[in-house]
Design a protein around this motif. Structure first.
Motif, PDB file in Angstrom:
ATOM      1  N   MET A  69      -3.420   1.903  -2.661  1.00  0.00           N
ATOM      2  CA  MET A  69      -3.319   0.452  -2.746  1.00  0.00           C
ATOM      3  C   MET A  69      -3.384  -0.176  -1.354  1.00  0.00           C
ATOM      4  SD  MET A  69      -2.679  -2.007  -5.089  1.00  0.00           S
ATOM      5  CE  MET A  69      -1.688  -1.236  -6.381  1.00  0.00           C
ATOM      6  N   LEU A  70      -2.591   0.342  -0.431  1.00  0.00           N
ATOM      7  CA  LEU A  70      -2.564  -0.202   0.919  1.00  0.00           C
ATOM      8  C   LEU A  70      -3.931  -0.085   1.580  1.00  0.00           C
ATOM      9  CD1 LEU A  70      -0.954  -1.356   3.301  1.00  0.00           C
ATOM     10  CD2 LEU A  70      -0.371   0.996   3.937  1.00  0.00           C
ATOM     11  N   PHE A  71      -4.541   1.067   1.455  1.00  0.00           N
ATOM     12  CA  PHE A  71      -5.840   1.308   2.075  1.00  0.00           C
ATOM     13  C   PHE A  71      -6.911   0.412   1.455  1.00  0.00           C
ATOM     14  CE2 PHE A  71      -8.714   4.113   4.433  1.00  0.00           C
ATOM     15  CZ  PHE A  71      -7.874   4.589   5.416  1.00  0.00           C
ATOM     16  N   ALA A  72      -6.883   0.258   0.124  1.00  0.00           N
ATOM     17  CA  ALA A  72      -7.897  -0.539  -0.566  1.00  0.00           C
ATOM     18  C   ALA A  72      -7.780  -2.018  -0.214  1.00  0.00           C
ATOM     19  CB  ALA A  72      -7.764  -0.342  -2.078  1.00  0.00           C
ATOM     20  N   VAL A  73      -6.566  -2.549  -0.218  1.00  0.00           N
ATOM     21  CA  VAL A  73      -6.369  -3.968   0.089  1.00  0.00           C
ATOM     22  C   VAL A  73      -6.767  -4.269   1.523  1.00  0.00           C
ATOM     23  CG1 VAL A  73      -4.649  -5.795   0.345  1.00  0.00           C
ATOM     24  CG2 VAL A  73      -4.592  -4.304  -1.662  1.00  0.00           C
ATOM     25  N   LEU A  74      -6.344  -3.412   2.466  1.00  0.00           N
ATOM     26  CA  LEU A  74      -6.711  -3.616   3.866  1.00  0.00           C
ATOM     27  C   LEU A  74      -8.223  -3.521   4.054  1.00  0.00           C
ATOM     28  CD1 LEU A  74      -3.905  -1.649   5.761  1.00  0.00           C
ATOM     29  CD2 LEU A  74      -4.146  -4.126   5.508  1.00  0.00           C
ATOM     30  N   SER A  75      -8.858  -2.605   3.335  1.00  0.00           N
ATOM     31  CA  SER A  75     -10.317  -2.471   3.426  1.00  0.00           C
ATOM     32  C   SER A  75     -11.011  -3.712   2.891  1.00  0.00           C
ATOM     33  CB  SER A  75     -10.780  -1.241   2.642  1.00  0.00           C
ATOM     34  OG  SER A  75     -10.236  -0.053   3.180  1.00  0.00           O
ATOM     35  N   ALA A  76     -10.540  -4.225   1.753  1.00  0.00           N
ATOM     36  CA  ALA A  76     -11.140  -5.422   1.158  1.00  0.00           C
ATOM     37  C   ALA A  76     -11.008  -6.625   2.091  1.00  0.00           C
ATOM     38  CB  ALA A  76     -10.475  -5.717  -0.186  1.00  0.00           C
ATOM     39  N   LEU A  77      -9.812  -6.813   2.645  1.00  0.00           N
ATOM     40  CA  LEU A  77      -9.592  -7.935   3.561  1.00  0.00           C
ATOM     41  C   LEU A  77     -10.404  -7.757   4.844  1.00  0.00           C
ATOM     42  CD1 LEU A  77      -5.731  -8.451   3.183  1.00  0.00           C
ATOM     43  CD2 LEU A  77      -7.585  -9.697   2.053  1.00  0.00           C
ATOM     44  N   GLY A  78     -10.523  -6.522   5.301  1.00  0.00           N
ATOM     45  CA  GLY A  78     -11.306  -6.256   6.507  1.00  0.00           C
ATOM     46  C   GLY A  78     -12.782  -6.561   6.304  1.00  0.00           C
ATOM     47  N   ILE A  79     -13.313  -6.197   5.152  1.00  0.00           N
ATOM     48  CA  ILE A  79     -14.718  -6.479   4.858  1.00  0.00           C
ATOM     49  C   ILE A  79     -14.956  -7.983   4.769  1.00  0.00           C
ATOM     50  CG2 ILE A  79     -16.520  -6.259   3.106  1.00  0.00           C
ATOM     51  CD1 ILE A  79     -15.320  -3.488   2.440  1.00  0.00           C
ATOM     52  N   GLU A  80     -14.038  -8.690   4.108  1.00  0.00           N
ATOM     53  CA  GLU A  80     -14.166 -10.146   4.002  1.00  0.00           C
ATOM     54  C   GLU A  80     -14.101 -10.793   5.386  1.00  0.00           C
ATOM     55  OE1 GLU A  80     -14.795 -12.437   1.837  1.00  0.00           O
ATOM     56  OE2 GLU A  80     -14.955 -11.213   0.042  1.00  0.00           O
ATOM     57  N   TRP A  81     -13.185 -10.328   6.205  1.00  0.00           N
ATOM     58  CA  TRP A  81     -13.033 -10.885   7.551  1.00  0.00           C
ATOM     59  C   TRP A  81     -14.289 -10.649   8.378  1.00  0.00           C
ATOM     60  CZ3 TRP A  81     -13.071  -8.613  12.434  1.00  0.00           C
ATOM     61  CH2 TRP A  81     -12.665  -9.447  13.478  1.00  0.00           C
ATOM     62  N   ALA A  82     -14.809  -9.423   8.349  1.00  0.00           N
ATOM     63  CA  ALA A  82     -16.000  -9.102   9.135  1.00  0.00           C
ATOM     64  C   ALA A  82     -17.202  -9.916   8.675  1.00  0.00           C
ATOM     65  CB  ALA A  82     -16.297  -7.602   9.032  1.00  0.00           C
ATOM     66  N   GLY A  83     -17.319 -10.086   7.342  1.00  0.00           N
ATOM     67  CA  GLY A  83     -18.443 -10.845   6.813  1.00  0.00           C
ATOM     68  C   GLY A  83     -18.354 -12.324   7.138  1.00  0.00           C
ATOM     69  N   SER A  84     -17.150 -12.899   7.035  1.00  0.00           N
ATOM     70  CA  SER A  84     -16.981 -14.331   7.274  1.00  0.00           C
ATOM     71  C   SER A  84     -17.105 -14.687   8.753  1.00  0.00           C
ATOM     72  CB  SER A  84     -15.615 -14.800   6.742  1.00  0.00           C
ATOM     73  OG  SER A  84     -14.555 -14.171   7.441  1.00  0.00           O
ATOM     74  N   ARG A  85     -16.713 -13.775   9.611  1.00  0.00           N
ATOM     75  CA  ARG A  85     -16.785 -14.031  11.049  1.00  0.00           C
ATOM     76  C   ARG A  85     -18.177 -13.775  11.617  1.00  0.00           C
ATOM     77  NH1 ARG A  85     -12.442 -16.881  13.112  1.00  0.00           N
ATOM     78  NH2 ARG A  85     -10.554 -16.246  11.992  1.00  0.00           N
ATOM     79  N   GLY A  86     -18.989 -13.078  10.846  1.00  0.00           N
ATOM     80  CA  GLY A  86     -20.328 -12.768  11.319  1.00  0.00           C
ATOM     81  C   GLY A  86     -20.366 -11.704  12.390  1.00  0.00           C
ATOM     82  N   ARG A  87     -19.260 -10.982  12.557  1.00  0.00           N
ATOM     83  CA  ARG A  87     -19.208  -9.952  13.596  1.00  0.00           C
ATOM     84  C   ARG A  87     -20.104  -8.759  13.233  1.00  0.00           C
ATOM     85  NH1 ARG A  87     -14.567 -10.776  16.699  1.00  0.00           N
ATOM     86  NH2 ARG A  87     -14.265 -13.032  16.829  1.00  0.00           N
ATOM     87  N   ILE A  88     -20.231  -8.535  11.930  1.00  0.00           N
ATOM     88  CA  ILE A  88     -21.030  -7.417  11.447  1.00  0.00           C
ATOM     89  C   ILE A  88     -21.508  -7.754  10.044  1.00  0.00           C
ATOM     90  CG2 ILE A  88     -19.012  -6.204  10.519  1.00  0.00           C
ATOM     91  CD1 ILE A  88     -20.358  -3.575  11.239  1.00  0.00           C
ATOM     92  N   ARG A  89     -22.695  -7.331   9.702  1.00  0.00           N
ATOM     93  CA  ARG A  89     -23.221  -7.605   8.370  1.00  0.00           C
ATOM     94  C   ARG A  89     -22.314  -6.989   7.312  1.00  0.00           C
ATOM     95  NH1 ARG A  89     -29.406  -5.987   7.945  1.00  0.00           N
ATOM     96  NH2 ARG A  89     -28.726  -6.083   5.760  1.00  0.00           N
ATOM     97  N   GLU A  90     -22.164  -7.723   6.190  1.00  0.00           N
ATOM     98  CA  GLU A  90     -21.231  -7.281   5.158  1.00  0.00           C
ATOM     99  C   GLU A  90     -21.603  -5.917   4.606  1.00  0.00           C
ATOM    100  OE1 GLU A  90     -20.755  -9.156   1.055  1.00  0.00           O
ATOM    101  OE2 GLU A  90     -19.018  -9.976   2.120  1.00  0.00           O
ATOM    102  N   ASP A  91     -22.909  -5.673   4.364  1.00  0.00           N
ATOM    103  CA  ASP A  91     -23.313  -4.381   3.811  1.00  0.00           C
ATOM    104  C   ASP A  91     -23.046  -3.251   4.802  1.00  0.00           C
ATOM    105  OD1 ASP A  91     -25.235  -5.294   5.552  1.00  0.00           O
ATOM    106  OD2 ASP A  91     -26.927  -4.507   4.417  1.00  0.00           O
ATOM    107  N   SER A  92     -23.181  -3.554   6.090  1.00  0.00           N
ATOM    108  CA  SER A  92     -22.873  -2.539   7.114  1.00  0.00           C
ATOM    109  C   SER A  92     -21.373  -2.238   7.140  1.00  0.00           C
ATOM    110  CB  SER A  92     -23.335  -3.018   8.490  1.00  0.00           C
ATOM    111  OG  SER A  92     -24.732  -3.239   8.518  1.00  0.00           O
ATOM    112  N   ALA A  93     -20.555  -3.299   7.052  1.00  0.00           N
ATOM    113  CA  ALA A  93     -19.104  -3.114   7.039  1.00  0.00           C
ATOM    114  C   ALA A  93     -18.672  -2.282   5.837  1.00  0.00           C
ATOM    115  CB  ALA A  93     -18.402  -4.472   7.025  1.00  0.00           C
ATOM    116  N   ILE A  94     -19.285  -2.563   4.683  1.00  0.00           N
ATOM    117  CA  ILE A  94     -18.951  -1.816   3.469  1.00  0.00           C
ATOM    118  C   ILE A  94     -19.303  -0.344   3.631  1.00  0.00           C
ATOM    119  CG2 ILE A  94     -19.497  -1.520   1.028  1.00  0.00           C
ATOM    120  CD1 ILE A  94     -20.002  -4.585   0.964  1.00  0.00           C
ATOM    121  N   GLY A  95     -20.508  -0.088   4.158  1.00  0.00           N
ATOM    122  CA  GLY A  95     -20.936   1.297   4.352  1.00  0.00           C
ATOM    123  C   GLY A  95     -20.024   2.056   5.299  1.00  0.00           C
TER     124      GLY A  95
END
Length: 277
Positions: A69-95
């Motif tokens: 649960m902890l790992f999944a939630v942090l991963s989901a929030l991290g992907i959203e953060w990276a995508g919204s900030r434009g620091r890294i492409r969302e598909d790249s962050a997911i991979g």
């Protein structure tokens, strides 16, 4: 009839049935958002990233579901953060998170004394007979929260799912909704792991929505009927696995897949009939 009779005789079957119903509702609601926002790959990344939490929890001797649960939630929030900030492409962050999560899980599981591959089979492929009353209670709370959320905030979530720029122009707090929905998808995934397993779970999020989508493109209709289809598929798959003595997760996926094929053939036949007329 033997299956339904045994439901009242064996506690593990009662827990399994309750989990099937509740996970069907949660995955149907969360899956509608996932499919409409075209973030199935994101859900897959969260699912596999949770493996890292499982590995760490097994190594440290703590609750595997809590670790996932902890790992999944942090991963989901991290992907959203990276995508919204434009620091890294969302598909790249997911991979990246997908592969890192799996690597972390494999590493810590291999370091665990007395490790055997059977330790993870229930989490990778599902083992519905291991569902406890605590798991059912957790799913019940999540189901309640999702139903309340769908009733109160369906329209804002729908706007964010289809067009974030339009939603932002309407004054909707798109970032807050995106973070909350990502976290809820992560929680839904982890609480359903015992039923479907990490490998098969993504199908339970997508297949019911795709089945209903063959008849309607309305977000409200999808949100209403996808849980119904998911629950029916879960219960039918559980009954089939009981009689045929096959893994429940696989039986559920085959049931939903056959339903999708039948629905697609039916809609294709209707189109040909209308065209011929």
């Amino acid at each position: 009839m033997e299956f339904f009779g045994d439901l009242f005789q064996y506690g593990y079957l009662s827990n399994a049935l309750a989990a099937c119903i509740l996970s069907g509702i949660t995955c149907g609601i969360a899956g509608t958002y996932v499919v409409c926002r075209r973030m199935v790959f994101l859900a897959g990344g969260i699912t596999h990233a949770s493996f890292g939490g499982l590995g760490i929890a097994f190594y440290s001797g703590t609750d595997p579901i809590a670790g996932a649960m902890l790992f999944a939630v942090l991963s989901a929030l991290g992907i959203e953060w990276a995508g919204s900030r434009g620091r890294i492409r969302e598909d790249s962050a997911i991979g990246i998170i997908w592969s890192v999560g799996m690597a972390v899980g494999a590493l810590f599981m291999s370091l665990r004394p007395g490790y055997t591959s059977g330790d993870l089979s229930a989490y990778l492929f599902g083992s519905i007979i291991t569902v406890t009353r605590g798991d059912v209670a957790g799913l019940a709370v999540l189901t309640f929260l999702l139903l309340i959320g769908a009733a109160l905030w369906l329209r804002p979530v729908m706007y964010v799912a289809f067009d974030r720029e339009f939603a932002r122009s309407r004054g909707i707090r798109t970032r807050t909704i995106s973070y909350l929905t990502a976290a809820l998808v992560a929680v839904t995934i982890v609480l359903s792991i015992r039923i479907m397993g990490i490998v098969l779970l993504i199908s339970l999020l997508t297949l019911p929505v795709v089945i209903v989508n063959a008849f309607s493109r309305s977000y409200r209709t999808l949100t209403l009927w996808a849980p119904v289809v998911a629950v029916a598929g879960n219960v039918a798959g559980l009954a089939a696995s009981y009689h045929l003595e096959v893994p429940p997760g696989a039986a559920i996926i085959f049931t939903l897949t056959l339903t999708l094929v039948a629905v697609k053939l039916l809609t294709l036949r209707r189109r040909k009939t209308v065209t011929a007329a």
